[in-house]
Design a protein around this motif. Structure first.
Motif, mmCIF file in Angstrom:
data_model
loop_
_atom_site.group_PDB
_atom_site.id
_atom_site.type_symbol
_atom_site.label_atom_id
_atom_site.label_comp_id
_atom_site.label_asym_id
_atom_site.label_seq_id
_atom_site.Cartn_x
_atom_site.Cartn_y
_atom_site.Cartn_z
ATOM 1 N N TYR A 71 0.859 -1.177 0.000
ATOM 2 C CA TYR A 71 0.000 0.000 0.000
ATOM 3 C C TYR A 71 0.896 1.229 0.000
ATOM 4 O O TYR A 71 1.859 1.302 0.770
ATOM 5 C CB TYR A 71 -0.874 0.047 1.249
ATOM 6 N N VAL A 72 0.585 2.197 -0.848
ATOM 7 C CA VAL A 72 1.398 3.413 -0.935
ATOM 8 C C VAL A 72 0.494 4.628 -0.756
ATOM 9 O O VAL A 72 -0.529 4.759 -1.439
ATOM 10 C CB VAL A 72 2.115 3.517 -2.302
ATOM 11 N N GLY A 73 0.866 5.515 0.167
ATOM 12 C CA GLY A 73 0.049 6.707 0.372
ATOM 13 C C GLY A 73 0.779 7.744 1.199
ATOM 14 O O GLY A 73 1.905 7.531 1.652
ATOM 15 N N ALA A 74 0.129 8.885 1.396
ATOM 16 C CA ALA A 74 0.676 9.963 2.214
ATOM 17 C C ALA A 74 -0.407 10.426 3.185
ATOM 18 O O ALA A 74 -1.603 10.284 2.902
ATOM 19 C CB ALA A 74 1.132 11.128 1.337
ATOM 20 N N SER A 77 -4.182 8.714 4.071
ATOM 21 C CA SER A 77 -4.199 7.564 3.160
ATOM 22 C C SER A 77 -3.039 6.624 3.439
ATOM 23 O O SER A 77 -3.194 5.394 3.444
ATOM 24 C CB SER A 77 -4.152 8.048 1.710
ATOM 25 N N GLY A 78 -1.866 7.179 3.670
ATOM 26 C CA GLY A 78 -0.704 6.358 3.979
ATOM 27 C C GLY A 78 -0.861 5.629 5.300
ATOM 28 O O GLY A 78 -0.501 4.451 5.423
ATOM 29 N N ARG A 79 -1.407 6.322 6.296
ATOM 30 C CA ARG A 79 -1.599 5.697 7.607
ATOM 31 C C ARG A 79 -2.585 4.540 7.537
ATOM 32 O O ARG A 79 -2.406 3.511 8.187
ATOM 33 C CB ARG A 79 -2.065 6.742 8.624
ATOM 34 N N GLY A 101 3.065 -1.545 4.144
ATOM 35 C CA GLY A 101 2.597 -0.190 3.918
ATOM 36 C C GLY A 101 3.766 0.749 3.691
ATOM 37 O O GLY A 101 4.763 0.690 4.415
ATOM 38 N N ILE A 103 4.530 4.779 3.453
ATOM 39 C CA ILE A 103 3.968 6.100 3.685
ATOM 40 C C ILE A 103 5.023 7.166 3.433
ATOM 41 O O ILE A 103 6.195 7.000 3.811
ATOM 42 C CB ILE A 103 3.403 6.230 5.123
ATOM 43 N N GLU A 118 4.579 14.600 0.582
ATOM 44 C CA GLU A 118 3.772 13.913 -0.432
ATOM 45 C C GLU A 118 3.977 14.494 -1.823
ATOM 46 O O GLU A 118 3.551 13.901 -2.808
ATOM 47 C CB GLU A 118 2.292 13.987 -0.077
ATOM 48 N N GLY A 124 8.403 8.565 -4.230
ATOM 49 C CA GLY A 124 7.560 7.400 -4.442
ATOM 50 C C GLY A 124 8.229 6.378 -5.334
ATOM 51 O O GLY A 124 8.189 5.173 -5.068
ATOM 52 N N VAL A 151 2.344 9.181 -4.622
ATOM 53 C CA VAL A 151 1.612 7.986 -5.051
ATOM 54 C C VAL A 151 1.742 7.789 -6.558
ATOM 55 O O VAL A 151 1.981 6.673 -7.030
ATOM 56 C CB VAL A 151 0.132 8.089 -4.637
#
Length: 307
Positions: A71-74, A77-79, A101, A103, A118, A124, A151
């Motif tokens: 899972y990739v996010g900031a 969303s990252g959490r 994950g 982040i 982000e 990324g 992302v």
């Protein structure tokens, strides 16, 4: 989209007409408004059912062949991605590297705001390279507003390496386009507080991640019926759950279930296979391994009937 001005048209940035007097509401009125708005998360999930099912199928297939899920996010969303990944080992007894994950900002961003991080697409891409992503892996990019450069950089890099890519966002495709294998649009509308995507957008993302990871684990044989038979028995609560599962699925007393659990090395799935087939621990473990950990299939192989 590289600056704030270009993002004002996004669905997640719009002003919600139902909450324009938010600062004048009583506590009860505020709760009722949240409840009404949160109903939209269920509609969004239902509208994305085909894409979620496709994501489950593709991810399960990749993981069964030795791949990993990232899972990739900031920010929020990252959490949420890190949380879902962290919950897989205790729930399904998966190795920590199977679901991970990523982040923006690393572990520190889990507890401290790091929104500035982000904006770096190259970070990324670097995260993908660092984890040596291959064509067997699955990358789920999570971005409520859809534009997070971190992302997008990760997804582009993953596609370049042949990985399966999934995008999860809360804006329609005409607002943010992206090339991925599965495009999941969770359209919950404007937030009660304009732009605060930790609210409905965060809720619907958590729901979607629950469905995705659980669906994958079910297809990988981590569940028997609706029982968590691959649970890691690591504390009193989980030990009690393991014993109750054994009692419910067999005719054993709690004491007998305890003895069986210990003989299996505290592995509920193996304990059930031993009980139903008469195999010993070594034989049972070997049979499970041959059948990719699927208890139902392993039982059928021995008994010749559906388990």
């Amino acid at each position: 989209m590289n600056n704030v001005e270009e993002r004002g048209h996004l669905l997640t940035e719009q002003v919600n007409p139902n909450s324009q007097n938010l600062d004048q509401l009583s506590a009860l009125e505020l709760v009722d408004l949240f409840n009404k708005e949160d109903e939209k998360t269920l509609i969004a999930i239902a509208s994305s059912r085909i894409q979620l099912a496709e994501a489950i199928d593709k991810t399960a297939k990749s993981l069964a062949q030795g791949g990993r899920l990232f899972y990739v996010g900031a920010g929020t969303s990252g959490r949420l991605g890190v949380l879902d990944a962290a919950e897989c080992p205790p729930t399904f007894c998966t190795p920590p590297e199977l679901v991970q994950g990523i982040i923006a900002g690393g572990a520190g961003a889990l507890v401290r705001s790091s929104e500035d991080l982000e904006d770096q697409a190259e970070d990324g891409a670097e995260a993908i390279a660092h984890r040596q992503i291959t064509e067997l892996d699955v990358i789920v990019g999570i971005a409520a507003g859809g534009t997070t450069p971190f992302v997008h950089g990760a997804i582009a890099a993953a596609r370049g390496r042949g990985a399966t890519t999934i995008f999860m966002t809360c804006v329609p495709v005409e607002q943010v386009k992206i090339e991925v294998d599965v495009d999941i649009r969770l359209l919950v509308g404007p937030e009660i507080i304009a732009g605060s995507t930790r609210l409905k957008a965060g809720t619907v993302t958590k729901m979607a991640l629950n469905i995705l990871s659980t669906g994958v684990m079910v297809q990988l044989g981590k569940v028997y019926g609706n029982r968590m038979v691959d649970v890691a028995v690591t504390n009193r609560k989980l030990h009690d759950r393991a014993l109750r599962m054994l009692q419910d699925l067999t005719s054993l007393s709690r004491e007998e279930a305890g003895f069986l659990l210990e003989r299996s090395g505290r592995q509920v799935k193996l304990a059930l296979l031993m009980y139903w087939t008469g195999l010993d621990k070594v034989e049972g473990a070997s049979l499970l391994s041959q059948n990719h950990g699927n208890l139902r299939v392993a039982v059928e192989k021995v008994l010749g009937v559906r388990g």
